[in-house]
Design a protein around this motif. Sequence first.
Motif, mmCIF file in Angstrom:
data_model
loop_
_atom_site.group_PDB
_atom_site.id
_atom_site.type_symbol
_atom_site.label_atom_id
_atom_site.label_comp_id
_atom_site.label_asym_id
_atom_site.label_seq_id
_atom_site.Cartn_x
_atom_site.Cartn_y
_atom_site.Cartn_z
ATOM 1 N N MET A 14 0.622 -1.323 -0.101
ATOM 2 C CA MET A 14 -0.254 0.320 -0.149
ATOM 3 C C MET A 14 1.075 1.256 -0.174
ATOM 4 S SD MET A 14 -3.437 1.036 -0.350
ATOM 5 C CE MET A 14 -4.422 2.197 0.334
ATOM 6 N N CYS A 18 1.320 3.455 -2.652
ATOM 7 C CA CYS A 18 0.575 5.699 -2.481
ATOM 8 C C CYS A 18 2.121 6.369 -2.713
ATOM 9 C CB CYS A 18 -0.019 5.738 -1.153
ATOM 10 S SG CYS A 18 -1.072 5.017 -0.480
ATOM 11 N N VAL A 82 -8.459 11.629 -5.414
ATOM 12 C CA VAL A 82 -7.269 11.305 -4.653
ATOM 13 C C VAL A 82 -6.827 12.149 -3.258
ATOM 14 C CG1 VAL A 82 -4.945 10.894 -5.105
ATOM 15 C CG2 VAL A 82 -6.818 10.345 -6.482
ATOM 16 N N MET A 90 2.923 11.066 -0.318
ATOM 17 C CA MET A 90 2.236 10.135 -0.820
ATOM 18 C C MET A 90 0.841 10.456 -1.082
ATOM 19 S SD MET A 90 2.931 7.735 2.467
ATOM 20 C CE MET A 90 2.909 5.801 1.070
ATOM 21 N N GLU A 92 -3.361 8.878 -1.835
ATOM 22 C CA GLU A 92 -4.021 8.016 -1.788
ATOM 23 C C GLU A 92 -5.810 7.922 -1.960
ATOM 24 O OE1 GLU A 92 -5.711 6.323 2.459
ATOM 25 O OE2 GLU A 92 -4.838 8.199 2.949
ATOM 26 N N LYS A 119 -9.608 -1.452 -0.650
ATOM 27 C CA LYS A 119 -8.366 -0.035 -0.844
ATOM 28 C C LYS A 119 -7.994 -0.330 -1.688
ATOM 29 C CE LYS A 119 -7.654 3.824 2.021
ATOM 30 N NZ LYS A 119 -8.227 4.083 3.340
ATOM 31 N N ASN A 123 -6.208 2.067 -5.304
ATOM 32 C CA ASN A 123 -4.748 2.026 -5.665
ATOM 33 C C ASN A 123 -3.974 1.702 -6.900
ATOM 34 O OD1 ASN A 123 -4.630 4.633 -3.770
ATOM 35 N ND2 ASN A 123 -5.411 3.338 -1.774
#
Length: 152
Positions: A14, A18, A82, A90, A92, A119, A123
């Motif tokens: 993740m 990001c 976003v 980052m 997200e 999630k 992304n």
Amino acid sequence: MKLRKRYVPDLQEMAALCEGNYLRLMKLVPAEESERTFVLSGSSHEARVRLVVDEDHRYTTMLSVYQEGLSPQWLQPLSMQVRLYHDAMMAEVLGYQNQQRFEGRYAYPNSAMRLPDEKVQLNRFLAEWLDHCIRHGRIEATVALPGQFAEE
């Protein structure tokens, strides 16, 4: 009966997504612009991906990403909201198709029928969308932020 393993989010994946999305967005939308549209042409169709700065603050920026052109009239065009975190470098996904607040993990099945890793998938989808713009898109238009380039 075989028990299913509980989904455990991969925080490194993740974070990498990001961070990569932040770099892609910085490449696609320079700081002095509030909107940029990329034209993606195929053999028989043309689509546009529009990146719009909704809010710009010192440490964060809210950005909307829209796909225009390919969807039939009865289908809602793709859209994402976003947030870019400049201090952490980052970006997200906070919203997708007018849905907000995605959890890091969902029990499955659930009432919203979200996947356990929804999630991360959103992304990842943003990363693929932005990569496609970088590789195959051509810039259609640029719009300066209000107050930018004012003559003094």
